[in-house]
Scaffold this motif. Structure first.
Motif, PDB file in Angstrom:
ATOM      1  N   ARG A   1      80.832 108.497 115.644  1.00 30.11           N
ATOM      2  CA  ARG A   1      80.974 109.802 116.285  1.00 30.11           C
ATOM      3  C   ARG A   1      79.693 110.614 116.193  1.00 30.11           C
ATOM      4  O   ARG A   1      79.318 111.324 117.137  1.00 30.11           O
ATOM      5  CB  ARG A   1      82.135 110.575 115.661  1.00 30.11           C
TER       6      ARG A   1
ATOM      7  N   GLU B   1      77.451 109.285 118.817  1.00 32.15           N
ATOM      8  CA  GLU B   1      77.895 109.762 120.130  1.00 32.15           C
ATOM      9  C   GLU B   1      77.465 111.209 120.351  1.00 32.15           C
ATOM     10  O   GLU B   1      77.018 111.570 121.450  1.00 32.15           O
ATOM     11  CB  GLU B   1      79.412 109.639 120.233  1.00 32.15           C
ATOM     12  N   ASP B   2      77.586 112.022 119.316  1.00 33.17           N
ATOM     13  CA  ASP B   2      77.147 113.419 119.420  1.00 33.17           C
ATOM     14  C   ASP B   2      75.661 113.492 119.751  1.00 33.17           C
ATOM     15  O   ASP B   2      75.237 114.278 120.609  1.00 33.17           O
ATOM     16  CB  ASP B   2      77.425 114.159 118.115  1.00 33.17           C
TER      17      ASP B   2
ATOM     18  N   ARG C   1      80.864 109.027 125.385  1.00 34.09           N
ATOM     19  CA  ARG C   1      81.916 108.491 124.505  1.00 34.09           C
ATOM     20  C   ARG C   1      82.837 107.504 125.235  1.00 34.09           C
ATOM     21  O   ARG C   1      83.697 106.894 124.614  1.00 34.09           O
ATOM     22  CB  ARG C   1      82.764 109.646 123.955  1.00 34.09           C
TER      23      ARG C   1
END
Length: 329
Positions: free
Chosen positions: A41, A44-45, A69
């Motif tokens: 995550r 992805e950020d 994402r």
């Protein structure tokens, strides 16, 4: 006439530099147990931030989160709803990309927002307005494996139940402040029947009722829209986004139709690395824009840009903005 420069959805997740390959490497390491879900995550950020920054730097007026994402346009949504699992791979139209095919094993039930937290994160880091993008119910249904007997006997019920989940997504996005929400329905251009078009309209009646103050964009691509242009223009959407790369006659047909609603003008090929000739694009705009009976239109790629190398995708957006600026001048 205001001409707004925007992206159509996805943005390449991988680039030539090490930081632009970080997400792919992190996902691969997660699959072997070397990275955690939290580290995925975080990657992805980071890549979402980079995608937004590149779109903003290109000069776009309206950006997306790049759908960083999203493994694919189908399973990202459908795979998160109840009674839907994810199975093997299926080619996505005639692209070189494959999707994880949803398997519908029971009634489709929305349980939590999927797009809202992604939109809120993107909006918080973007200096430009962000347009969330969803895949429409008709396209989701066409790409699903159906094991639930009531849906096997009734395709329309499958579409409408998928749409109920999308209605919840649209309502959540509108409540979060999204000013424009795009719904992609490329499958409607694949040999649509009158029943298909009526079914699509039924989904849009419900989506429109859930949009609040947001504007809903119906985006169709990967096919020739000329045979169904009249039907598409009559859909209860606020904006109709068209792919002009399949049939050069679409420019003249749109001009002759004198549409009353704003259009998304997909004059830049989202799947071809070749950069468009500015003069050719300007000639098309000179035919279309005076015929549109609306105060604004959108200039955008024909589809998402994930099918291109990242450097070419950025060049496409920069050229798109250059042409928008010439029109405005």
């Amino acid at each position: 006439m205001q001409l707004i420069a925007t992206n159509s959805g996805s943005y390449p997740r991988i680039g030539k530099t090490p930081e632009l390959q970080f997400l792919r490497q992190t996902i691969a390491q997660h699959d072997t147990g070397k990275k955690t879900a939290e580290e995925v995550r975080a990657a992805e950020d980071a890549l979402t931030r980079a995608a937004i920054e590149e779109q903003v730097a290109s000069g776009l007026d309206l950006v997306t989160d790049g759908q960083i994402r999203w493994y694919d346009p189908i399973s990202h949504l459908a795979g998160k709803w109840e009674n839907v699992s994810v199975n093997g791979l299926l080619r996505f139209f005639d692209t070189n990309f494959y999707l994880r095919q949803p398997v519908v094993q029971g009634p489709i039930v929305w349980s939590r927002p999927v797009a809202r937290p992604e939109y809120e994160m993107a909006r918080a880091i973007s200096s430009k307005p962000v347009k969330p993008v969803l895949t429409g119910a008709f396209t989701l249904a066409r790409h699903s494996i159906v094991e639930y007997p009531p849906y096997q006997k009734d395709f329309a019920r499958l579409v409408l139940d998928y749409n109920e989940a999308l209605v919840r997504e649209v309502s959540e996005l509108a409540a979060a402040g999204a000013s424009a929400i795009q719904i992609d329905e490329p499958s409607i251009l694949r040999d649509p029947s009158h029943a298909d078009l009526d079914l699509l309209e039924a989904t849009w009646d419900k989506l429109s009722a859930a949009k609040g103050e947001a504007r809903l964009v119906l985006a169709v691509y990967f096919g020739d829209a000329t045979p169904v242009l009249h039907h598409l223009l009559s859909m209860p959407c606020d904006v109709l986004a068209l792919d002009f790369t399949y049939n050069p006659d679409l420019v003249e047909q749109v001009a002759a139709a004198k549409p009353a609603k704003p259009l998304g003008l997909g004059l830049f090929d989202g799947r071809n690395t070749k950069l468009e000739d500015p003069e050719e694009i300007l000639r098309s705009l000179q035919r279309i824009l005076p015929a549109v009976r609306a105060t604004e239109c959108y200039l955008n790629p024909s589809s998402g840009l994930e099918y291109l190398p990242r450097d070419r995708a950025l060049l496409k957006l920069k050229r798109l903005v250059e042409i928008r600026n010439r029109v405005c001048e």
